[in-house]
Design an enzyme around this catalytic site. Sequence first.
Site: not given
Length: 412
Positions: A78, A86, A102, A104, A136, A187-188, A216, A225
């Site tokens: 991880n 990516r 992604d 999900d 979402r 970051e994206d 989700r 997060s």
Amino acid sequence: MSREKATVTQPDVTVIIGAYEAMPYLVECLASVEAQTIGPERVEVVAVDDGSTDGTGECLQEFAARAPMPVTVLRQDNSGGPSGPRNAGLARARGRYVFFLDADDRLGPEALERMVAMADRAGTDVVLGRVEGVDRQAPKSMWHRTVERTDVFSSNIKFTLSAQKLFRRALLERHGMRFDESLFTGEDALFTMEAYLRADGVSVIADHTCYYLVGRADGKQVTKSGGYALRFDSARALMRLIAELVPPGERRDRLMVRPFLVTLLPQFGPRWLKDDEEVRRHKLELAGPLMDAYWTEGVARLLKVHERLRLHLVAVRRPDLLTDVVRFVRDKKQAAGLLERNGRRLYLVYPHFRDRKAGVPDEVYLAGPREARPFPGYRERPRLSFPRRVLRRVRRLLTARPLSRGDRPAAA
């Protein structure tokens, strides 16, 4: 017109899937890839299991064994964020284009075929396919119409900086573009903004849903997060990138609106009222250098009054005044309008307007035409045509020119 064609061994597009604890959402994600109409010989998948423990890696291996297109599965410890997977996938990509999916979320029908066709037809380096949210929210302002060629200054695409887009891989390789693994949120945004600014054109597919952004139930979206300090890291990186690639002026100001509005301002919204004094002090400490470096009159003019007012108070380090304004906005109160100059100017009376002790300039409360139009009595100043603007400027120059010897009036 396309600038290059795939060789016999090169796929048109590489789908890069970074996956961490993605079950059961991964099942539908992979099914959406398998259902694409582009043809299995034109696509490859590079999937990276980022140290999952819920069967994500095994699901990817099973998919690789049955999928009609080539699938490479990488398994790693991880990394703590989406950038590492990516980048690992990008290092293995062979396609003319890459698409970051992604684990999900899922692709819409015909998404890859339509996006590749658009990029080839228009010769553009980035293609945005319409996004819809499933449990979402998804970005909306850039999907009004399909556009074969645009750029980040001429459209609203700066408000969708997620990585789920089609990128010409030659663009990424030419500039050595990779995701910043030191950032754990945003970051994206950094990657995509750089691609927009370096691209030879961007295309927008607005009439067909190419991507489903899935919420989700366990709330494990990466975008949800991370603490507030990470948001400031993200804003700082994006502002620095914009400043490096765009000279000062109107174009830079228009792009700076994005990090100020989307990343910085929410830290001084309703959650500010719940923050303890130490957190408030730290937020102002983190915001201060960004306000000093990048907050300009040009940026301020592009915001609504309550947005501009809050950021102005952050810039001048007035948390005492800020709290009153945030409370007013949180309670969804309607600011009264004050018309002046025969209805040509409208001020919105938010807290501390013309309070001598507060000392906030009137200009901070001045509404732009879009905010002012709903108020009865407001008279929008008509925009002058180009010839009339030139004539007005010439007249000003003539009236301001000091008299030379030859201009002196004759004695009476």
